[in-house]
Design a protein around this motif. Sequence first.
Motif, PDB file in Angstrom:
ATOM      1  N   LEU A  99      44.601  37.617  31.347  1.00 31.45           N
ATOM      2  CA  LEU A  99      45.948  38.469  31.233  1.00 31.45           C
ATOM      3  C   LEU A  99      46.881  37.722  32.016  1.00 31.45           C
ATOM      4  CD1 LEU A  99      44.174  41.780  32.648  1.00 31.45           C
ATOM      5  CD2 LEU A  99      44.752  41.091  30.211  1.00 31.45           C
ATOM      6  N   ARG A 128      49.502  37.948  34.050  1.00 32.64           N
ATOM      7  CA  ARG A 128      50.021  39.157  35.172  1.00 32.64           C
ATOM      8  C   ARG A 128      51.350  38.586  35.706  1.00 32.64           C
ATOM      9  NH1 ARG A 128      46.473  42.984  38.323  1.00 32.64           N
ATOM     10  NH2 ARG A 128      47.934  43.443  39.998  1.00 32.64           N
ATOM     11  N   PRO A 179      40.097  40.003  32.675  1.00 30.02           N
ATOM     12  CA  PRO A 179      40.336  41.169  33.046  1.00 30.02           C
ATOM     13  C   PRO A 179      39.223  41.772  34.231  1.00 30.02           C
ATOM     14  CG  PRO A 179      39.851  40.717  30.653  1.00 30.02           C
ATOM     15  CD  PRO A 179      39.913  39.387  31.632  1.00 30.02           C
ATOM     16  N   GLY A 232      38.397  44.804  37.523  1.00 29.98           N
ATOM     17  CA  GLY A 232      38.895  45.881  38.326  1.00 29.98           C
ATOM     18  C   GLY A 232      37.802  46.412  39.380  1.00 29.98           C
ATOM     19  N   GLU A 254      37.086  48.359  32.313  1.00 33.53           N
ATOM     20  CA  GLU A 254      38.156  47.602  32.614  1.00 33.53           C
ATOM     21  C   GLU A 254      38.543  46.709  31.654  1.00 33.53           C
ATOM     22  OE1 GLU A 254      40.169  47.793  35.369  1.00 33.53           O
ATOM     23  OE2 GLU A 254      39.064  49.054  36.542  1.00 33.53           O
ATOM     24  N   GLU A 297      42.198  47.173  29.999  1.00 32.04           N
ATOM     25  CA  GLU A 297      43.299  46.075  30.112  1.00 32.04           C
ATOM     26  C   GLU A 297      43.396  45.251  28.925  1.00 32.04           C
ATOM     27  OE1 GLU A 297      41.988  43.784  33.450  1.00 32.04           O
ATOM     28  OE2 GLU A 297      42.302  45.394  34.953  1.00 32.04           O
ATOM     29  N   GLU A 299      48.379  45.782  33.357  1.00 37.72           N
ATOM     30  CA  GLU A 299      47.828  44.686  34.299  1.00 37.72           C
ATOM     31  C   GLU A 299      48.382  43.320  33.948  1.00 37.72           C
ATOM     32  OE1 GLU A 299      46.305  45.011  37.150  1.00 37.72           O
ATOM     33  OE2 GLU A 299      46.495  47.299  36.652  1.00 37.72           O
TER      34      GLU A 299
END
Length: 144
Positions: A11, A13, A24, A26, A41, A45, A90
């Motif tokens: 990701l 971010r 990814p 969480g 997650e 995401e 995210e």
Amino acid sequence: MVQKGDTVLLLDRRHDHLKGFIPPGGKVEFPESFVEAAIREVKEETGLAVSDLVYKGLYEYVNPEKNDRYMIFNYISSSFTGELLKSAPEGTPVWVPIEEACQLPMIDSIKRRFPLFFEEGTFEIQVEWDNEKDQEGKVTVRRT
């Protein structure tokens, strides 16, 4: 971590204190298992439904002064279905060549464990938090 051939899904971010490229992941929502949380997650995401997760290791912060511990369970999968989200809260999901990933902006804790996903066996990384300096202290890496 989601792998497709010689690429991984990260990701991109661009908000809060975790700017840069991250896998990814969480928090676990009670009463789900760690694997259920990882699957959920990744779906939230990235839009992908992963399966056949392989446990790779544990990354933990310990704070001896506060008698506190924060653990991150790490999994990898190359089994998935679905389409990538164009953007997500995210960060934007992108396929990145494994060989180039650590050259991207990435926080130290992710860069430290990233290569271990592609080695045989599992890992355990323990990081002591230094309250006085408000930063990472001693780092211990174990491979099994």
